[in-house]
Design a protein around this motif. Structure first.
Motif, PDB file in Angstrom:
ATOM      1  N   SER A 257     101.198 -13.019  15.476  1.00 25.01           N
ATOM      2  CA  SER A 257     100.139 -13.443  16.404  1.00 25.01           C
ATOM      3  C   SER A 257     100.182 -14.949  16.631  1.00 25.01           C
ATOM      4  O   SER A 257     100.050 -15.421  17.774  1.00 25.01           O
ATOM      5  CB  SER A 257      98.771 -13.040  15.848  1.00 25.01           C
ATOM      6  OG  SER A 257      98.728 -11.666  15.542  1.00 25.01           O
ATOM      7  N   GLU A 258     100.356 -15.696  15.556  1.00 20.44           N
ATOM      8  CA  GLU A 258     100.410 -17.162  15.659  1.00 20.44           C
ATOM      9  C   GLU A 258     101.583 -17.608  16.526  1.00 20.44           C
ATOM     10  O   GLU A 258     101.466 -18.539  17.330  1.00 20.44           O
ATOM     11  CB  GLU A 258     100.511 -17.753  14.248  1.00 20.44           C
ATOM     12  CG  GLU A 258     100.717 -19.250  14.192  1.00 20.44           C
ATOM     13  CD  GLU A 258     102.185 -19.623  14.074  1.00 20.44           C
ATOM     14  OE1 GLU A 258     102.578 -20.649  14.663  1.00 20.44           O
ATOM     15  OE2 GLU A 258     102.941 -18.889  13.401  1.00 20.44           O
ATOM     16  N   THR A 259     102.723 -16.933  16.385  1.00 22.10           N
ATOM     17  CA  THR A 259     103.899 -17.283  17.190  1.00 22.10           C
ATOM     18  C   THR A 259     103.656 -16.988  18.664  1.00 22.10           C
ATOM     19  O   THR A 259     104.062 -17.764  19.540  1.00 22.10           O
ATOM     20  CB  THR A 259     105.138 -16.517  16.690  1.00 22.10           C
ATOM     21  OG1 THR A 259     105.341 -16.813  15.302  1.00 22.10           O
ATOM     22  CG2 THR A 259     106.377 -16.914  17.474  1.00 22.10           C
ATOM     23  N   ILE A 260     103.002 -15.878  18.947  1.00 23.26           N
ATOM     24  CA  ILE A 260     102.656 -15.556  20.339  1.00 23.26           C
ATOM     25  C   ILE A 260     101.779 -16.656  20.926  1.00 23.26           C
ATOM     26  O   ILE A 260     102.028 -17.152  22.034  1.00 23.26           O
ATOM     27  CB  ILE A 260     101.948 -14.190  20.412  1.00 23.26           C
ATOM     28  CG1 ILE A 260     102.942 -13.062  20.110  1.00 23.26           C
ATOM     29  CG2 ILE A 260     101.305 -13.981  21.792  1.00 23.26           C
ATOM     30  CD1 ILE A 260     102.301 -11.698  19.942  1.00 23.26           C
ATOM     31  N   PHE A 261     100.752 -17.049  20.188  1.00 25.06           N
ATOM     32  CA  PHE A 261      99.859 -18.108  20.676  1.00 25.06           C
ATOM     33  C   PHE A 261     100.627 -19.412  20.870  1.00 25.06           C
ATOM     34  O   PHE A 261     100.417 -20.131  21.861  1.00 25.06           O
ATOM     35  CB  PHE A 261      98.709 -18.326  19.693  1.00 25.06           C
ATOM     36  CG  PHE A 261      97.790 -19.443  20.087  1.00 25.06           C
ATOM     37  CD1 PHE A 261      96.790 -19.245  21.027  1.00 25.06           C
ATOM     38  CD2 PHE A 261      97.935 -20.710  19.534  1.00 25.06           C
ATOM     39  CE1 PHE A 261      95.942 -20.284  21.405  1.00 25.06           C
ATOM     40  CE2 PHE A 261      97.102 -21.757  19.901  1.00 25.06           C
ATOM     41  CZ  PHE A 261      96.098 -21.540  20.842  1.00 25.06           C
ATOM     42  N   CYS A 262     101.510 -19.717  19.941  1.00 27.21           N
ATOM     43  CA  CYS A 262     102.269 -20.966  20.007  1.00 27.21           C
ATOM     44  C   CYS A 262     103.064 -21.056  21.307  1.00 27.21           C
ATOM     45  O   CYS A 262     102.972 -22.056  22.030  1.00 27.21           O
ATOM     46  CB  CYS A 262     103.200 -21.070  18.801  1.00 27.21           C
ATOM     47  SG  CYS A 262     104.294 -22.511  18.835  1.00 27.21           S
ATOM     48  N   PHE A 263     103.825 -20.020  21.632  1.00 33.91           N
ATOM     49  CA  PHE A 263     104.673 -20.095  22.823  1.00 33.91           C
ATOM     50  C   PHE A 263     103.901 -19.809  24.107  1.00 33.91           C
ATOM     51  O   PHE A 263     104.343 -20.189  25.190  1.00 33.91           O
ATOM     52  CB  PHE A 263     105.883 -19.176  22.666  1.00 33.91           C
ATOM     53  CG  PHE A 263     106.892 -19.741  21.709  1.00 33.91           C
ATOM     54  CD1 PHE A 263     107.773 -20.722  22.116  1.00 33.91           C
ATOM     55  CD2 PHE A 263     106.909 -19.339  20.384  1.00 33.91           C
ATOM     56  CE1 PHE A 263     108.675 -21.284  21.233  1.00 33.91           C
ATOM     57  CE2 PHE A 263     107.808 -19.888  19.487  1.00 33.91           C
ATOM     58  CZ  PHE A 263     108.696 -20.869  19.913  1.00 33.91           C
ATOM     59  N   ASP A 264     102.748 -19.199  23.978  1.00 39.06           N
ATOM     60  CA  ASP A 264     101.871 -19.038  25.137  1.00 39.06           C
ATOM     61  C   ASP A 264     101.266 -20.384  25.538  1.00 39.06           C
ATOM     62  O   ASP A 264     100.888 -20.592  26.695  1.00 39.06           O
ATOM     63  CB  ASP A 264     100.763 -18.043  24.787  1.00 39.06           C
ATOM     64  CG  ASP A 264     100.132 -17.407  26.015  1.00 39.06           C
ATOM     65  OD1 ASP A 264     100.688 -17.549  27.123  1.00 39.06           O
ATOM     66  OD2 ASP A 264      99.086 -16.754  25.862  1.00 39.06           O
TER      67      ASP A 264
END
Length: 538
Positions: A257-264
């Motif tokens: 989830s954190e990685t998704i938010f990061c690249f979003d």
């Protein structure tokens, strides 16, 4: 771990090669990643941009979690509600909070690699050692790895709720207090409370760190303090292992989830990091290598060797597409000179491309100053190709021969009275039957080759009742047919040998190989053979 050992280990656990084995293309895999994450990303353009690079490993983590614990995937929505909810309330504060926690997060990921590198198979340990090793991993997973991620969620949840949110104060806050508030104000119970005996993560951390455990008559007893009183509970080995897996699952879900938010939100995050004095991030060599390798794997290339010496780096790649367009794929491999430069920062860069059967096909070489002069990312492939020195090692892979095009059959064969039919009952000319029958037998050969059997391990017989392919004297694939004419049987054997030789030498038309696979249940047969091999290994 040495580079070679790391690469071997990654390839052993890399599911991307399996996708290619079953016929998926790089474009199809990219589409899979985009489809998988599209509901989670607010900025679809960034998803498309990073789908084949930085998001590859995140996607692999996602599908492995989905495979092992499909019911847990819904937690990603819950976690992202906190990330995006905070952003909706105050974007600047959210991005600032995320940046504040990045050094802590990177340290947590580094510790995860330490846990991964030092893992042992605990299942065969005696109960005393099993308990000690399990609790060591539990404590390491919670305190060393997951805690910064949990505190980041706490911080963002405070922003989302318009509550006081100071990084330094949250960093020093007791983990138990953090988890209590998250449980009371979010829907993260499934992640923060481990189902076996409903023990919270901070309580598991305390059990592990304070050695609150004992063994009585072979039974595992653990305890934690609740309202000043020790609460004891009994665990089986399986329950303890299940708790460990659930604790690791919590980390994986938050990390995805954190990685998704990061690249979003990558542009906003990077812009803030560039504008402030920041603590450097600790990125392990294993993580860098994994990102490097996964990006190549997604595009259908397996790393055979990566060697850096005297400021020169050589990357050896094997094509995972079994019979792709060799010329096109070879030129494609030269693009990884840039990736190699980013990964190694070497002056001299070499990429060696090997085709499916292990033969070297092309060597691409460039001086890194070409890349250094284009640091703005404005270099096009056409510009790159003008500066690359190409050395074609093999020119024999023409992929342009069709043995069925001018098929010559003797008068004896042509005038034989037997009629031939397709599986659908349609009458076929002898030339049409020859092609369909041989490609069906050839497909069985391809199945065996793809599963690692050598040509010497495969026997193919063609007789009056059709064909039978046998691998390692035990795995059999048949092509039933009635072929009465002995001379025709011999001709079909000759034709099959010709097809196999052309294929092995890279001269057979690629369309013929694709036609054989598509029309003769190649992937279904491959699955059957895989299952049979697995059963024999048990």
């Amino acid at each position: 771990m040495k580079n070679k050992e790391k690469i071997t280990d990654f390839e052993r656990t890399n599911p991307l090669s399996l996708f290619y084995e079953f016929g998926m293309s790089p474009d199809e895999l990219k589409s899979e990643i985009i489809d998988c994450f599209s509901n989670y990303f607010q900025n679809q353009e960034r998803l498309k941009k990073y789908a084949t690079t930085d998001l590859v490993n995140n996607w692999l983590s996602y599908i492995l979690v989905e495979r092992d614990s499909p019911e847990s995937i819904k937690s990603i929505d819950t976690i992202l509600e906190i990330f995006n909810g905070a952003k909706n309330i105050n974007q600047n504060k959210t991005i600032e909070a995320y940046n504040s926690w990045l050094p802590e997060i990177s340290q947590g990921i580094s510790r995860f690699w330490s846990l991964y590198n030092n893992q042992i198979d605990i299942k065969n340990l005696c109960v005393e050692d099993y308990l000690e090793e399990s609790l060591r991993m539990i404590g390491h997973s919670i305190e060393g790895i997951s805690k910064p991620f949990i505190k980041l969620l706490f911080h963002l949840n405070r922003i989302k709720r318009n509550k006081q949110s100071d990084f330094s104060e949250i960093k020093s806050k007791d983990l138990g207090v953090v988890i209590d508030e998250l449980i009371n104000t979010t829907d993260l119970d499934d992640l923060l409370i481990i189902s076996n005996h409903s023990i919270r993560l901070n309580q598991w951390r305390n059990i592990a760190y304070h050695h609150n455990s004992k063994i009585i008559d072979g039974k595992i007893i653990c305890w934690y303090k609740k309202n000043g009183i020790n609460e004891e509970f009994e665990l089986s080995r399986d329950e303890l292992f299940s708790s460990l897996l659930k604790i690791l699952l919590t980390f994986k879900l938050i990390r995805v989830s954190e990685t998704i938010f990061c690249f979003d939100n990558i542009n906003e995050i990077q812009e803030l990091r560039d504008s402030i004095e920041k603590e450097p991030l600790n990125i392990r060599d294993e993580a860098k290598l994994l990102d490097f390798k996964s990006s190549l794997s997604l595009q259908g290339f397996k790393i055979k060797k990566l060697k850096t010496e005297n400021n020169s780096s050589v990357l050896t790649l094997i094509d995972m597409q079994e019979y792709g367009n060799f010329q096109k794929r070879a030129i494609h491999s030269s693009q990884f000179l840039y990736n190699l430069w980013l990964h190694t920062n070497s002056n001299k860069l070499i990429v060696e491309y090997y085709v499916f059967n292990g033969d070297k096909f092309l060597v691409s070489e460039i001086d890194s100053t070409i890349f250094a002069n284009h640091t703005g990312g404005d270099m096009k492939l056409s510009e790159l190709l003008t500066d690359v020195n190409f050395s074609f090692i093999s020119k024999s892979y023409s992929q342009n021969k069709n043995p069925f095009e001018k098929l010559i059959l003797s008068k004896n064969i042509k005038e034989h009275k037997q009629k031939f039919y397709s599986q659908q009952g349609e009458e076929l000319s002898i030339e049409e039957f020859s092609k369909k029958f041989i490609l069906s037998v050839f497909t069985n050969y391809l199945v065996f080759i793809s599963e690692g059997f050598n040509t010497n391990d495969i026997q193919i017989n063609i007789g009056s009742d059709g064909a039978m392919a046998i691998a390692d004297k035990k795995i059999i694939l048949r092509v039933p047919a009635t072929i009465r004419n002995k001379a025709y049987q011999l001709k079909l054997i000759e034709l099959l040998e010709q097809v196999i030789n052309l294929y092995s030498n890279g001269e057979l038309k690629r369309e013929i190989v694709e036609d054989a696979k598509m029309n003769n249940k190649y992937y279904f047969k491959k699955s059957l053979v895989k299952d049979q091999l697995k059963n024999e290994d048990k």
